[in-house]
Design a protein around this motif. Sequence first.
Motif, PDB file in Angstrom:
ATOM      1  N   GLU A  97       0.833  -1.212   0.000  1.00  0.00           N
ATOM      2  CA  GLU A  97       0.000   0.000   0.000  1.00  0.00           C
ATOM      3  C   GLU A  97       0.864   1.257   0.000  1.00  0.00           C
ATOM      4  O   GLU A  97       0.559   2.231  -0.698  1.00  0.00           O
ATOM      5  N   ALA A  98       1.953   1.234   0.751  1.00  0.00           N
ATOM      6  CA  ALA A  98       2.850   2.395   0.746  1.00  0.00           C
ATOM      7  C   ALA A  98       3.474   2.583  -0.632  1.00  0.00           C
ATOM      8  O   ALA A  98       3.569   3.714  -1.141  1.00  0.00           O
ATOM      9  N   PHE A  99       3.900   1.488  -1.250  1.00  0.00           N
ATOM     10  CA  PHE A  99       4.516   1.594  -2.576  1.00  0.00           C
ATOM     11  C   PHE A  99       3.490   2.039  -3.624  1.00  0.00           C
ATOM     12  O   PHE A  99       3.823   2.800  -4.551  1.00  0.00           O
ATOM     13  N   ARG A 100       2.238   1.592  -3.481  1.00  0.00           N
ATOM     14  CA  ARG A 100       1.203   2.026  -4.426  1.00  0.00           C
ATOM     15  C   ARG A 100       1.023   3.533  -4.391  1.00  0.00           C
ATOM     16  O   ARG A 100       0.971   4.183  -5.449  1.00  0.00           O
ATOM     17  N   GLN A 101       0.944   4.096  -3.196  1.00  0.00           N
ATOM     18  CA  GLN A 101       0.774   5.546  -3.079  1.00  0.00           C
ATOM     19  C   GLN A 101       2.002   6.276  -3.622  1.00  0.00           C
ATOM     20  O   GLN A 101       1.879   7.320  -4.277  1.00  0.00           O
ATOM     21  N   HIS A 102       3.166   5.745  -3.378  1.00  0.00           N
ATOM     22  CA  HIS A 102       4.424   6.329  -3.874  1.00  0.00           C
ATOM     23  C   HIS A 102       4.486   6.251  -5.402  1.00  0.00           C
ATOM     24  O   HIS A 102       4.825   7.229  -6.081  1.00  0.00           O
ATOM     25  N   TRP A 103       4.146   5.103  -5.948  1.00  0.00           N
ATOM     26  CA  TRP A 103       4.192   4.848  -7.393  1.00  0.00           C
ATOM     27  C   TRP A 103       3.239   5.777  -8.148  1.00  0.00           C
ATOM     28  O   TRP A 103       3.569   6.280  -9.223  1.00  0.00           O
ATOM     29  N   LEU A 104       2.066   6.017  -7.585  1.00  0.00           N
ATOM     30  CA  LEU A 104       1.067   6.858  -8.256  1.00  0.00           C
ATOM     31  C   LEU A 104       1.543   8.296  -8.448  1.00  0.00           C
ATOM     32  O   LEU A 104       1.046   9.003  -9.330  1.00  0.00           O
ATOM     33  N   LYS A 105       2.499   8.739  -7.639  1.00  0.00           N
ATOM     34  CA  LYS A 105       2.968  10.128  -7.709  1.00  0.00           C
ATOM     35  C   LYS A 105       4.103  10.326  -8.712  1.00  0.00           C
ATOM     36  O   LYS A 105       4.553  11.453  -8.917  1.00  0.00           O
ATOM     37  N   GLN A 106       4.575   9.257  -9.345  1.00  0.00           N
ATOM     38  CA  GLN A 106       5.769   9.351 -10.159  1.00  0.00           C
ATOM     39  C   GLN A 106       5.464   9.777 -11.591  1.00  0.00           C
ATOM     40  O   GLN A 106       4.407   9.450 -12.137  1.00  0.00           O
ATOM     41  N   GLN A 107       6.418  10.483 -12.202  1.00  0.00           N
ATOM     42  CA  GLN A 107       6.279  10.932 -13.582  1.00  0.00           C
ATOM     43  C   GLN A 107       6.514   9.794 -14.577  1.00  0.00           C
ATOM     44  O   GLN A 107       5.930   9.786 -15.664  1.00  0.00           O
ATOM     45  N   GLN A 108       7.383   8.847 -14.229  1.00  0.00           N
ATOM     46  CA  GLN A 108       7.676   7.711 -15.104  1.00  0.00           C
ATOM     47  C   GLN A 108       7.490   6.403 -14.333  1.00  0.00           C
ATOM     48  O   GLN A 108       8.445   5.668 -14.072  1.00  0.00           O
ATOM     49  N   PRO A 109       6.249   6.104 -13.982  1.00  0.00           N
ATOM     50  CA  PRO A 109       6.012   4.939 -13.110  1.00  0.00           C
ATOM     51  C   PRO A 109       6.299   3.603 -13.778  1.00  0.00           C
ATOM     52  O   PRO A 109       6.384   2.581 -13.088  1.00  0.00           O
ATOM     53  N   HIS A 110       6.497   3.570 -15.107  1.00  0.00           N
ATOM     54  CA  HIS A 110       6.754   2.288 -15.772  1.00  0.00           C
ATOM     55  C   HIS A 110       8.110   1.718 -15.411  1.00  0.00           C
ATOM     56  O   HIS A 110       8.381   0.539 -15.660  1.00  0.00           O
ATOM     57  N   HIS A 111       9.003   2.516 -14.829  1.00  0.00           N
ATOM     58  CA  HIS A 111      10.308   2.012 -14.400  1.00  0.00           C
ATOM     59  C   HIS A 111      10.243   1.336 -13.026  1.00  0.00           C
ATOM     60  O   HIS A 111      11.236   0.765 -12.576  1.00  0.00           O
ATOM     61  N   TYR A 112       9.094   1.410 -12.362  1.00  0.00           N
ATOM     62  CA  TYR A 112       8.995   0.961 -10.976  1.00  0.00           C
ATOM     63  C   TYR A 112       8.636  -0.521 -10.916  1.00  0.00           C
ATOM     64  O   TYR A 112       7.933  -1.040 -11.778  1.00  0.00           O
ATOM     65  N   ARG A 113       9.143  -1.196  -9.865  1.00  0.00           N
ATOM     66  CA  ARG A 113       8.859  -2.613  -9.681  1.00  0.00           C
ATOM     67  C   ARG A 113       8.746  -2.941  -8.191  1.00  0.00           C
ATOM     68  O   ARG A 113       9.492  -2.389  -7.362  1.00  0.00           O
ATOM     69  N   PHE A 114       7.833  -3.861  -7.881  1.00  0.00           N
ATOM     70  CA  PHE A 114       7.713  -4.429  -6.534  1.00  0.00           C
ATOM     71  C   PHE A 114       7.905  -5.935  -6.679  1.00  0.00           C
ATOM     72  O   PHE A 114       7.030  -6.630  -7.211  1.00  0.00           O
ATOM     73  N   LEU A 115       9.058  -6.435  -6.229  1.00  0.00           N
ATOM     74  CA  LEU A 115       9.383  -7.854  -6.318  1.00  0.00           C
ATOM     75  C   LEU A 115       9.077  -8.522  -4.989  1.00  0.00           C
ATOM     76  O   LEU A 115       9.691  -8.210  -3.964  1.00  0.00           O
TER      77      LEU A 115
END
Length: 365
Positions: free
Chosen positions: A123-141
């Motif tokens: 949930e923390a990463f989801r909120q963080h990811w939503l704020k990013q300009q280039q979220p396609h580089h993000y990953r949660f493994l």
Amino acid sequence: MTDYQADRDQCERRRLLVTGGAGFIGSNFVHYWCDRYPQDRVVVLDALTYAGNLQNLEALEGNPNFRFMEGDICDRLLIDGILKQEGISTIAHFAAESHVDRSILGPDAFVRTNVVGSFTLLEAFRQHWLKQQQPHHYRFLHVSTDEVYGSLGPADPAFTETTPYAPNSPYSASKAGSDHLARAYFHTYGMPTLITNCSNNYGAYHFPEKLIPLMCINILLGKPLPVYGDGQNVRDWLYVGDHCSALDTVLHRGQPGETYNVGGNNEVKNLDLVKTLCELMDELAPKLPVRPSRDLLTFVKDRPGHDRRYAINANKIQTELGWTSSVTLTQGLRLTVEWYLQHQDWWQPLLSPEYQAYYNKVYHG
């Protein structure tokens, strides 16, 4: 081992948060990543419970791209602060209560860490990811286990990514719950989650309660080698270095929302594994208290709900991502035994009164 450094020369460096990075697999992954991608920022968060050990990360002290933080993955404010302050783009989530015997004695900690903690991170990463300009580089493994699939019969085909979940211990049930959450965050929110389910790992920095280090250490101390039941339980063994290279492959090539099984293709019965360790110790350790060390073999009452066989079908990660294991069981066990022989100053302090009390409860209780 696979190295994607050449493919990343034009890419922004990764900023990783590694949860449970002072534990066994987590610390091996941290060393692997820092060696191969020295330009990346690696932040380790670990609660330093009994299985977390800062000694595992000593070699990274002074590395300007490495930071260690002590903390709990259930602490949402802490997680939010790390993600924002460090600009985290990737979470490699290893933090977990992981020992089946301990989950039988005290399942509450497993639900809290493995389910609630994983949810907090997601949930923390989801909120963080939503704020990013280039979220396609993000990953949660999300790093998980083959134990979520339950137990196999002698002739059953190996687990695949579509094998129905059938966990049989509080540990595996809690990991199954966290797997489902990670999958749901992709399908519900589109968050780029990846799930890996691995077979039994072995190698350096493995806490003494687990089978291989337990046997190595007990042989060196001249103590009985406790084998559950008839010793015919079968496990697939994966060298931890191979596991790290598989996770590297998944982070670079894996498709968000997918699950990848990671196995070593090394099925062996527990009793046969222990006998092999005895042979290696007899060969490599010149001053054993009992020789041959096989004389220390002792059968003990079986673990409740003990799964009979695990086996991983790793065809998907091999065919779709091009990863294969490179260390045979013979090679890996020799490397592991040599490590425990050379690092007695690492494992001796771990044999604390608390550990001895736990050991006696499990094997003599």
